[in-house]
Design a protein around this motif. Structure first.
Motif, mmCIF file in Angstrom:
data_model
loop_
_atom_site.group_PDB
_atom_site.id
_atom_site.type_symbol
_atom_site.label_atom_id
_atom_site.label_comp_id
_atom_site.label_asym_id
_atom_site.label_seq_id
_atom_site.Cartn_x
_atom_site.Cartn_y
_atom_site.Cartn_z
ATOM 1 N N UNK A 188 0.890 -1.328 0.013
ATOM 2 C CA UNK A 188 -0.103 -0.102 -0.176
ATOM 3 C C UNK A 188 0.811 1.292 0.174
ATOM 4 N N UNK A 189 1.700 1.194 -0.884
ATOM 5 C CA UNK A 189 2.747 2.350 -1.018
ATOM 6 C C UNK A 189 2.096 3.592 -1.457
ATOM 7 N N UNK A 190 2.600 4.736 -0.356
ATOM 8 C CA UNK A 190 2.241 6.166 -0.728
ATOM 9 C C UNK A 190 3.272 6.950 -1.167
ATOM 10 N N UNK A 191 3.301 7.256 -2.373
ATOM 11 C CA UNK A 191 4.585 8.043 -2.968
ATOM 12 C C UNK A 191 4.767 9.194 -2.354
ATOM 13 N N UNK A 192 3.633 10.117 -2.002
ATOM 14 C CA UNK A 192 3.660 11.474 -1.502
ATOM 15 C C UNK A 192 4.280 11.308 -0.070
ATOM 16 N N UNK A 193 3.819 10.200 0.577
ATOM 17 C CA UNK A 193 4.547 10.082 2.062
ATOM 18 C C UNK A 193 5.987 9.864 2.079
ATOM 19 N N UNK A 194 6.339 8.824 1.030
ATOM 20 C CA UNK A 194 7.854 8.318 1.073
ATOM 21 C C UNK A 194 8.620 9.556 0.494
ATOM 22 N N UNK A 195 8.167 10.429 -0.563
ATOM 23 C CA UNK A 195 8.797 11.552 -0.976
ATOM 24 C C UNK A 195 9.021 12.586 0.102
#
Length: 162
Positions: free
Chosen positions: A127-134
């Motif tokens: 359930x990857x969240x790119x905004x949170x990762x970045x």
């Protein structure tokens, strides 16, 4: 035209002071006045910032996937930075060429590990969240700039308050 300019000398140009080589004592005094910041302190601060960022993301979104994404984004900065710090502090060379090559080598390792971690992110984090990762990556990278503010004052030079 101005006569001094025609002779090849611009009168408005600022003269640079001549370069002065420091003696051993002057160099030691300069190092004592401006102690370096430990790269491990910066890496530790990045890790703390990443944990705080993940906690904030989890608190705001209430999604574990976003929190894990933020943690993974922090790890994509902290782990490569730790590799660079380990490589640079492991063996110090007095040869400037070897030191420059060592820095370039470990910086390339750092970049390669970071890129590999980002390429694997969608397979590693459910359930990857790119905004949170970045966002976590940006927060952790900005900690490097704070290292300039963390320079400790040398012993015996603190001003006494009256």
């Amino acid at each position: 035209m101005n006569e001094t300019f025609e002779r090849g000398r611009d009168t408005d140009a600022v003269e640079e002071p001549p370069f002065k080589t420091l003696t051993r004592e002057e160099a030691q005094a300069l190092r004592a006045k401006h102690p370096p910041v430990s790269p491990w302190r910066v890496v530790g601060s990045q890790a703390i910032a990443g944990l705080l960022c993940a906690a904030v993301v989890w608190g705001v979104t209430d999604r574990s996937g976003a929190a894990w994404s933020a943690l993974y984004g922090a790890a994509a900065i902290v782990l490569p930075s730790a590799l660079l710090a380990r490589g640079m502090t492991r063996g110090t060379s007095s040869n400037p060429g070897a030191a420059a090559f060592g820095f370039m080598f470990w910086e390339m390792v750092k970049i390669a590990v970071a890129v590999a971690m980002l390429a694997a992110a969608s397979r590693v984090v459910p359930d990857l969240s790119w905004p949170a990762l970045l966002a976590a990556m940006i927060v952790c990278m900005k900690v490097n700039w704070l290292a300039l503010l963390w320079q400790r004052r040398p012993v015996g030079t603190t001003k006494e308050r009256v």
